[in-house]
Each structure stands twice: as structure tokens, then as C-alpha cells.
Write a protein that holds these residues in place. Structure first.
Motif, PDB file in Angstrom:
ATOM      1  N   VAL A 294      -3.025  -7.264   0.741  1.00  0.00           N
ATOM      2  CA  VAL A 294      -2.232  -7.350   2.021  1.00  0.00           C
ATOM      3  C   VAL A 294      -0.838  -7.977   1.682  1.00  0.00           C
ATOM      4  O   VAL A 294       0.353  -7.460   1.987  1.00  0.00           O
ATOM      5  CB  VAL A 294      -2.784  -8.177   3.213  1.00  0.00           C
ATOM      6  N   THR A 295      -0.898  -9.103   0.986  1.00  0.00           N
ATOM      7  CA  THR A 295       0.266  -9.764   0.279  1.00  0.00           C
ATOM      8  C   THR A 295       1.168  -8.746  -0.409  1.00  0.00           C
ATOM      9  O   THR A 295       2.431  -8.687  -0.366  1.00  0.00           O
ATOM     10  CB  THR A 295      -0.066 -11.130  -0.216  1.00  0.00           C
ATOM     11  N   LEU A 296       0.590  -8.147  -1.264  1.00  0.00           N
ATOM     12  CA  LEU A 296       1.204  -7.346  -2.390  1.00  0.00           C
ATOM     13  C   LEU A 296       1.901  -6.128  -1.584  1.00  0.00           C
ATOM     14  O   LEU A 296       3.153  -5.893  -1.852  1.00  0.00           O
ATOM     15  CB  LEU A 296       0.113  -6.844  -3.332  1.00  0.00           C
ATOM     16  N   LEU A 297       1.316  -5.343  -0.754  1.00  0.00           N
ATOM     17  CA  LEU A 297       1.695  -4.334   0.072  1.00  0.00           C
ATOM     18  C   LEU A 297       2.942  -4.654   0.928  1.00  0.00           C
ATOM     19  O   LEU A 297       3.732  -4.041   1.159  1.00  0.00           O
ATOM     20  CB  LEU A 297       0.658  -3.456   0.506  1.00  0.00           C
ATOM     21  N   THR A 298       2.664  -5.824   1.746  1.00  0.00           N
ATOM     22  CA  THR A 298       3.524  -6.221   2.557  1.00  0.00           C
ATOM     23  C   THR A 298       4.827  -6.348   1.994  1.00  0.00           C
ATOM     24  O   THR A 298       6.022  -6.242   2.247  1.00  0.00           O
ATOM     25  CB  THR A 298       3.081  -7.427   3.392  1.00  0.00           C
ATOM     26  N   ASP A 299       4.809  -7.248   0.734  1.00  0.00           N
ATOM     27  CA  ASP A 299       6.106  -7.795  -0.074  1.00  0.00           C
ATOM     28  C   ASP A 299       6.820  -6.550  -0.577  1.00  0.00           C
ATOM     29  O   ASP A 299       7.972  -6.371  -0.678  1.00  0.00           O
ATOM     30  CB  ASP A 299       5.605  -8.430  -1.336  1.00  0.00           C
ATOM     31  N   ASP A 300       5.810  -5.331  -0.532  1.00  0.00           N
ATOM     32  CA  ASP A 300       6.525  -4.141  -1.233  1.00  0.00           C
ATOM     33  C   ASP A 300       7.126  -2.926   0.083  1.00  0.00           C
ATOM     34  O   ASP A 300       7.398  -2.050  -0.189  1.00  0.00           O
ATOM     35  CB  ASP A 300       5.493  -3.190  -2.074  1.00  0.00           C
ATOM     36  N   GLY A 301       6.940  -3.579   1.289  1.00  0.00           N
ATOM     37  CA  GLY A 301       7.461  -3.031   2.282  1.00  0.00           C
ATOM     38  C   GLY A 301       6.628  -2.108   3.281  1.00  0.00           C
ATOM     39  O   GLY A 301       7.032  -1.229   4.041  1.00  0.00           O
ATOM     40  N   TYR A 302       5.388  -2.369   3.119  1.00  0.00           N
ATOM     41  CA  TYR A 302       4.421  -1.496   3.735  1.00  0.00           C
ATOM     42  C   TYR A 302       3.988  -2.134   5.178  1.00  0.00           C
ATOM     43  O   TYR A 302       4.069  -3.470   5.206  1.00  0.00           O
ATOM     44  CB  TYR A 302       2.965  -1.266   3.095  1.00  0.00           C
ATOM     45  N   HIS A 303       3.581  -1.446   6.043  1.00  0.00           N
ATOM     46  CA  HIS A 303       2.816  -1.934   7.219  1.00  0.00           C
ATOM     47  C   HIS A 303       1.507  -1.829   6.986  1.00  0.00           C
ATOM     48  O   HIS A 303       1.048  -0.519   6.833  1.00  0.00           O
ATOM     49  CB  HIS A 303       3.464  -1.126   8.430  1.00  0.00           C
TER      50      HIS A 303
ATOM     51  N   PHE B  10      -7.354  -4.094 -11.860  1.00  0.00           N
ATOM     52  CA  PHE B  10      -6.066  -3.186 -11.907  1.00  0.00           C
ATOM     53  C   PHE B  10      -4.991  -3.883 -12.143  1.00  0.00           C
ATOM     54  O   PHE B  10      -4.535  -4.943 -12.237  1.00  0.00           O
ATOM     55  CB  PHE B  10      -5.904  -2.061 -10.839  1.00  0.00           C
ATOM     56  N   ASP B  11      -3.890  -3.131 -12.801  1.00  0.00           N
ATOM     57  CA  ASP B  11      -2.564  -3.755 -13.050  1.00  0.00           C
ATOM     58  C   ASP B  11      -1.830  -3.447 -11.538  1.00  0.00           C
ATOM     59  O   ASP B  11      -1.857  -2.186 -10.913  1.00  0.00           O
ATOM     60  CB  ASP B  11      -1.768  -3.140 -13.976  1.00  0.00           C
ATOM     61  N   VAL B  12      -1.225  -4.487 -11.016  1.00  0.00           N
ATOM     62  CA  VAL B  12      -0.495  -4.578  -9.841  1.00  0.00           C
ATOM     63  C   VAL B  12       0.483  -3.620  -9.817  1.00  0.00           C
ATOM     64  O   VAL B  12       0.729  -2.747  -8.911  1.00  0.00           O
ATOM     65  CB  VAL B  12      -0.101  -5.928  -9.614  1.00  0.00           C
ATOM     66  N   ASP B  13       1.433  -3.528 -10.869  1.00  0.00           N
ATOM     67  CA  ASP B  13       2.730  -2.491 -10.883  1.00  0.00           C
ATOM     68  C   ASP B  13       2.052  -0.906 -10.944  1.00  0.00           C
ATOM     69  O   ASP B  13       2.669  -0.047 -10.307  1.00  0.00           O
ATOM     70  CB  ASP B  13       3.506  -3.037 -12.402  1.00  0.00           C
ATOM     71  N   GLU B  14       1.118  -0.777 -11.593  1.00  0.00           N
ATOM     72  CA  GLU B  14       0.486   0.501 -11.663  1.00  0.00           C
ATOM     73  C   GLU B  14      -0.229   0.857 -10.298  1.00  0.00           C
ATOM     74  O   GLU B  14       0.211   2.173  -9.971  1.00  0.00           O
ATOM     75  CB  GLU B  14      -0.599   0.456 -12.762  1.00  0.00           C
ATOM     76  N   LEU B  15      -0.736  -0.133  -9.441  1.00  0.00           N
ATOM     77  CA  LEU B  15      -1.305   0.411  -8.372  1.00  0.00           C
ATOM     78  C   LEU B  15       0.034   0.566  -7.392  1.00  0.00           C
ATOM     79  O   LEU B  15      -0.067   1.664  -6.696  1.00  0.00           O
ATOM     80  CB  LEU B  15      -1.930  -0.948  -7.688  1.00  0.00           C
ATOM     81  N   LEU B  16       1.009   0.037  -7.466  1.00  0.00           N
ATOM     82  CA  LEU B  16       2.125   0.299  -6.597  1.00  0.00           C
ATOM     83  C   LEU B  16       2.547   1.622  -6.921  1.00  0.00           C
ATOM     84  O   LEU B  16       3.244   2.300  -5.916  1.00  0.00           O
ATOM     85  CB  LEU B  16       3.301  -0.960  -6.490  1.00  0.00           C
ATOM     86  N   ALA B  17       2.915   1.796  -8.140  1.00  0.00           N
ATOM     87  CA  ALA B  17       3.383   3.105  -8.381  1.00  0.00           C
ATOM     88  C   ALA B  17       2.567   4.366  -8.199  1.00  0.00           C
ATOM     89  O   ALA B  17       2.934   5.348  -8.011  1.00  0.00           O
ATOM     90  CB  ALA B  17       3.771   3.147 -10.180  1.00  0.00           C
TER      91      ALA B  17
END
Length: 226
Positions: A25-34, A111-118
Motif C-alpha cells: 500500500v505504501t509503495l503503490l500510494t507513493d507511486d501515485g496509485y489509488h 521481489f525487487d521493488v523497482d521491478e514490481l513497479l516496472a
């Protein structure tokens, strides 16, 4: 649980590990997701069938309904939202099972956080590239032009932004009955009354014919026929 702005890309995270769920939740929110979350397969199924998302993030091992079964049920009900499946089971047969169930991508834990977001960005791009036109029986809805293109000799019909959003929500899951409260939350989040949903259904019927939106008594609305 819901986080960040309603104008952001919507993602559903179905994860039963509280610590990992909170981190996502924190990771995705910081990346701009709802971000919306579900702690088990039952809740994930309910949200996946009743709300619209740009991408789903599913754990493979879930209580109540496991991730593969959950995904199969969603696909069987016409939900085409792209899915990234997370799993500690990383051998090839497990990956194949997840992909065969309908997942677009599969990522092993840890998993690698950057890979997940990519990977999520890539899924969203592919989904947007293929989702700018939706079928309406023999016709189609062009989302960019907000235009209903008919298959017969009738003139094409231009829609307002909200008319297009409402019709796109119905056409995106044509076999699903959409509750008025769900349509209010998805299409008219700033409105305070379900009456606005009925009003825009009336507008669509006036422009496209009474059959374009079917009323399912006591449950809501469903895509009809053009």
C-alpha cells in the motif's frame, strides 16, 4: 482499505500477509496509485466483480479462495483487468498454472521493488493500448472520440464525458450487473445521490435507444443492446 486520490490509477491488492500488504500500500500510494485492499479471496472476488481497476495484484496463496481459483472466477465472469500474480512458489509449473489461469504476469517472492513497479507500469500500458475501443454488440464505443460507432446505416452518436464513462463501465464488463451505488462511486465520485446514475442512464437511452442499458430489478444496470 482505500488510499490516495480517486483520479489516480486504481489497483486492487489481494494479500493476506498484513506486513506485506501494508508495504505494498505504501509503495503503490507513493507511486501515485489509488489502492484498495482485500485480505482474502472472498473479499478480493467481491471487489474484483463490483469495482473497476486498472490492474490487480494477487497473492497466489490466499485464505478462503486461493489466487489461482480467484483469478479463474474473475475471468469466468468477464473481468479482463490485467493481473500480476505474486507467489513464493517460483518453480516453472507454478508459474505456468498462474499464467494459464489468466494472469498476464507472475513475480516470485521476494521481489525487487523497482521491478514490481516496472511490471505494473508495463501491464497498464498494454491494457490502455488495447482498451480504447469497446464492443457494443455489432457496434463499438470509441473512448478517445467519445463516439458510438454503429454497424448499420444509423449516424454515429457522440457522448458527453460522463455518458461515455458510464457506458464504458457497463461495456467493460457486459455480463455483470452493476449496482447503482457502485456506478456512483466509479463514474460520479463527487455526486451525493444515486439519482445521478438514473439520470445518465436516461440520457444514454435517449441517444442510443431504450435497449442500450438493461435494468435488472432490485440489483442495478447491465449493458443491453445497441
Amino acid at each position: 482499505m482505500t488510499t490516495t486520490d480517486v483520479g489516480s490509477p486504481r489497483v486492487l491488492v489481494v494479500e493476506d500477509d498484513p506486513e506485506l500488504q501494508a508495504m505494498l500500500v505504501t509503495l503503490l500510494t507513493d507511486d501515485g496509485y489509488h489502492v484498495e485492499t482485500a485480505p482474502d479471496g472472498h473479499r478480493g472476488l467481491h471487489l474484483g466483480l463490483t469495482r473497476a481497476y486498472e490492474v490487480l495484484l494477487l497473492d497466489r496463496r490466499l485464505p478462503a479462495i486461493d489466487g489461482v481459483d480467484l483469478l479463474g472466477r474473475l475471468r469466468g465472469r468477464g473481468v479482463t483487468t490485467p493481473v500480476l500474480m505474486l507467489s513464493a512458489l517460483a518453480n516453472p509449473s507454478d508459474r505456468v498454472e498462474g499464467l494459464d489461469a489468466g494472469a498476464e504476469d507472475y513475480l516470485g517472492k521476494p521481489f525487487d521493488v523497482d521491478e514490481l513497479l516496472a511490471r505494473l507500469r508495463a501491464l497498464r500500458r498494454r491494457h490502455l493500448d488495447t482498451a480504447r475501443s469497446l464492443p457494443l454488440g455489432a457496434g463499438r464505443l470509441d473512448l478517445d472520440a467519445r463516439l458510438v460507432i454503429t454497424a448499420d446505416d444509423r449516424d454515429d452518436v457522440r457522448l458527453s464525458d460522463r455518458e461515455c464513462d458510464l457506458l464504458a463501465t457497463l461495456a467493460g464488463r457486459p455480463t455483470q450487473v452493476h449496482g447503482r451505488q457502485d456506478l456512483l462511486a466509479i463514474v460520479f465520485p463527487e455526486a451525493g445521490s444515486e439519482i445521478v446514475v438514473d439520470t445518465y442512464v436516461h440520457y444514454l437511452r435517449r441517444k442510443l435507444g431504450k435497449g442500450i442499458v438493461a435494468t435488472v430489478r432490485g440489483r442495478g444496470y447491465q449493458l443491453g443492446s445497441l
